[in-house]
Design a protein around this motif. Sequence first.
Motif, PDB file in Angstrom:
ATOM      1  N   VAL A  36      43.946   3.678 -40.202  1.00  0.00           N
ATOM      2  CA  VAL A  36      42.742   4.354 -40.142  1.00  0.00           C
ATOM      3  C   VAL A  36      43.382   5.058 -39.970  1.00  0.00           C
ATOM      4  CG1 VAL A  36      41.818   5.738 -37.607  1.00  0.00           C
ATOM      5  CG2 VAL A  36      41.833   2.694 -38.353  1.00  0.00           C
ATOM      6  N   ASP A  37      42.910   6.111 -40.936  1.00  0.00           N
ATOM      7  CA  ASP A  37      43.510   7.583 -41.918  1.00  0.00           C
ATOM      8  C   ASP A  37      42.681   8.641 -41.273  1.00  0.00           C
ATOM      9  OD1 ASP A  37      45.002   9.617 -42.555  1.00  0.00           O
ATOM     10  OD2 ASP A  37      45.492   8.971 -44.683  1.00  0.00           O
ATOM     11  N   PRO A  38      43.315   9.615 -40.493  1.00  0.00           N
ATOM     12  CA  PRO A  38      42.546  10.686 -40.385  1.00  0.00           C
ATOM     13  C   PRO A  38      41.938  11.557 -41.738  1.00  0.00           C
ATOM     14  CG  PRO A  38      44.129   9.989 -38.511  1.00  0.00           C
ATOM     15  CD  PRO A  38      44.555   9.643 -39.706  1.00  0.00           C
ATOM     16  N   ARG A  39      43.237  11.585 -42.669  1.00  0.00           N
ATOM     17  CA  ARG A  39      42.426  11.877 -43.849  1.00  0.00           C
ATOM     18  C   ARG A  39      41.546  11.382 -44.576  1.00  0.00           C
ATOM     19  NH1 ARG A  39      48.436  11.315 -46.519  1.00  0.00           N
ATOM     20  NH2 ARG A  39      47.954   9.480 -45.874  1.00  0.00           N
ATOM     21  N   LEU A  40      41.616  10.690 -44.545  1.00  0.00           N
ATOM     22  CA  LEU A  40      39.809  10.554 -44.859  1.00  0.00           C
ATOM     23  C   LEU A  40      38.635  11.144 -44.383  1.00  0.00           C
ATOM     24  CD1 LEU A  40      37.993   8.033 -45.784  1.00  0.00           C
ATOM     25  CD2 LEU A  40      37.988   6.730 -43.660  1.00  0.00           C
ATOM     26  N   LEU A  41      38.257  11.446 -43.296  1.00  0.00           N
ATOM     27  CA  LEU A  41      37.652  12.562 -42.718  1.00  0.00           C
ATOM     28  C   LEU A  41      37.679  13.853 -43.826  1.00  0.00           C
ATOM     29  CD1 LEU A  41      37.297  12.292 -39.478  1.00  0.00           C
ATOM     30  CD2 LEU A  41      36.172  11.308 -40.937  1.00  0.00           C
ATOM     31  N   LEU A 144      41.730   6.455 -24.038  1.00  0.00           N
ATOM     32  CA  LEU A 144      40.538   5.908 -25.662  1.00  0.00           C
ATOM     33  C   LEU A 144      41.302   6.536 -26.735  1.00  0.00           C
ATOM     34  CD1 LEU A 144      38.491   4.425 -26.615  1.00  0.00           C
ATOM     35  CD2 LEU A 144      36.719   5.819 -26.537  1.00  0.00           C
ATOM     36  N   GLY A 145      41.499   7.408 -26.845  1.00  0.00           N
ATOM     37  CA  GLY A 145      41.999   8.191 -27.703  1.00  0.00           C
ATOM     38  C   GLY A 145      43.651   7.610 -28.383  1.00  0.00           C
ATOM     39  N   ALA A 149      44.284   5.157 -31.728  1.00  0.00           N
ATOM     40  CA  ALA A 149      45.634   5.357 -32.352  1.00  0.00           C
ATOM     41  C   ALA A 149      46.407   4.747 -32.813  1.00  0.00           C
ATOM     42  CB  ALA A 149      46.247   6.497 -31.567  1.00  0.00           C
ATOM     43  N   TRP A 150      46.753   3.760 -31.628  1.00  0.00           N
ATOM     44  CA  TRP A 150      47.635   2.391 -31.582  1.00  0.00           C
ATOM     45  C   TRP A 150      46.853   1.528 -32.035  1.00  0.00           C
ATOM     46  CZ3 TRP A 150      46.342  -3.098 -29.518  1.00  0.00           C
ATOM     47  CH2 TRP A 150      47.583  -3.581 -30.940  1.00  0.00           C
ATOM     48  N   LEU A 151      45.310   1.432 -32.118  1.00  0.00           N
ATOM     49  CA  LEU A 151      44.790   0.393 -33.156  1.00  0.00           C
ATOM     50  C   LEU A 151      44.927   0.213 -34.990  1.00  0.00           C
ATOM     51  CD1 LEU A 151      43.020  -2.527 -33.253  1.00  0.00           C
ATOM     52  CD2 LEU A 151      40.879  -0.764 -32.799  1.00  0.00           C
ATOM     53  N   GLY A 152      44.995   1.849 -34.474  1.00  0.00           N
ATOM     54  CA  GLY A 152      44.735   2.829 -36.027  1.00  0.00           C
ATOM     55  C   GLY A 152      46.139   2.417 -37.095  1.00  0.00           C
ATOM     56  N   HIS A 153      47.314   2.406 -35.934  1.00  0.00           N
ATOM     57  CA  HIS A 153      48.534   2.366 -36.705  1.00  0.00           C
ATOM     58  C   HIS A 153      48.354   0.808 -36.609  1.00  0.00           C
ATOM     59  CE1 HIS A 153      48.046   6.710 -36.191  1.00  0.00           C
ATOM     60  NE2 HIS A 153      48.714   6.701 -37.954  1.00  0.00           N
ATOM     61  N   LEU A 207      35.723   9.120 -36.818  1.00  0.00           N
ATOM     62  CA  LEU A 207      37.226   8.336 -38.072  1.00  0.00           C
ATOM     63  C   LEU A 207      36.882   7.096 -37.809  1.00  0.00           C
ATOM     64  CD1 LEU A 207      39.564   8.927 -39.061  1.00  0.00           C
ATOM     65  CD2 LEU A 207      40.667   8.413 -37.448  1.00  0.00           C
ATOM     66  N   PHE A 208      36.588   6.678 -36.720  1.00  0.00           N
ATOM     67  CA  PHE A 208      36.580   5.210 -36.319  1.00  0.00           C
ATOM     68  C   PHE A 208      35.431   4.381 -37.438  1.00  0.00           C
ATOM     69  CE2 PHE A 208      40.093   5.358 -34.161  1.00  0.00           C
ATOM     70  CZ  PHE A 208      40.664   4.173 -34.516  1.00  0.00           C
ATOM     71  N   PHE A 209      34.401   5.425 -37.429  1.00  0.00           N
ATOM     72  CA  PHE A 209      33.030   4.974 -37.754  1.00  0.00           C
ATOM     73  C   PHE A 209      32.888   4.756 -39.462  1.00  0.00           C
ATOM     74  CE2 PHE A 209      28.403   5.508 -39.318  1.00  0.00           C
ATOM     75  CZ  PHE A 209      27.609   4.365 -38.629  1.00  0.00           C
ATOM     76  N   ALA A 210      33.806   5.858 -39.866  1.00  0.00           N
ATOM     77  CA  ALA A 210      33.852   5.827 -41.193  1.00  0.00           C
ATOM     78  C   ALA A 210      34.883   4.852 -41.882  1.00  0.00           C
ATOM     79  CB  ALA A 210      34.129   7.461 -41.538  1.00  0.00           C
TER      80      ALA A 210
END
Length: 278
Positions: A36-41, A144-145, A149-153, A207-210
């Motif tokens: 999950v990459d924040p740069r996606l947004l 939750l954040g 973050a753990w799930l995203g990485h 971010l997670f929806f996108a």
Amino acid sequence: MSALGLPAAALAAVCYGVASVFQARAARSSAGSEHVDPRLLIRLATQIPYLIGLLLDLSGFGLSVLALRSLPLYVVQVIVASNLAVTALVVAAVYHARLARREWIAVGTVCAGLALLGVSAGKEGAQAGDIGMRSGLLAGTVVLGLMAAWLGHSSRKAPAALLGAVSGLGFGAVALAARTIPSFTPLRLVTDPAAWALAIGAAIGMLFFATALQRGRVTTVTATMTVGETVVPSALGLALLGDTIRHGSAPVIAIGFIVSLAGTLTLARFGDVPEEIK
């Protein structure tokens, strides 16, 4: 209940449902990632369809806040949850996407389950949330954040249904924050813990929806997001904000929860292999 609350919540559902389709189109055209990459947004912010979807989301949020000022959180979240049906109808009608009979049944099942939850709602709670409650909401959103973050990485690529559920929890924090913020004046917002919870929850949700839209069908992602943003905030509204259920409706609530969850899991079975929206 205010005469404006119900139509505002219904219009919010339409805004969210149409926005999901625009955002799915933009997300599918953007390069994906194992994480999950924040740069996606940032990449999506350059695409017109995503900006249209974002504008619709902001409109839906404003309408939701209006509805929350006169309706119990429980009722508003259930009405907004009908955006799943709006999304499915837009996908089928505009993009000529074929939804199998079992998927239509699953969509209907989720909506029916959430409707059962909605008819069980009682009177609006009078509590707005004190500073301790709003601070607790901020702490919960930070946790939750960190989990997100753990799930995203994590090394394993998370399925779209799971990412959709995480986004739903983020948007659920937004709904709770909007319900508990006592004032929306800029000076009060800067120092209000609930306002910060709203910002963090919105970032997680977007971010997670996108990312989920890149990996799965829009109907699947919307379904899991819908349950995440409906069940948890509604339960907390009942437990902490003074919202009530109708007398003797506990069995209806249990049935509604089971039915909506079953429909969501049915949709999730078909969400791991993305289907392009044309």
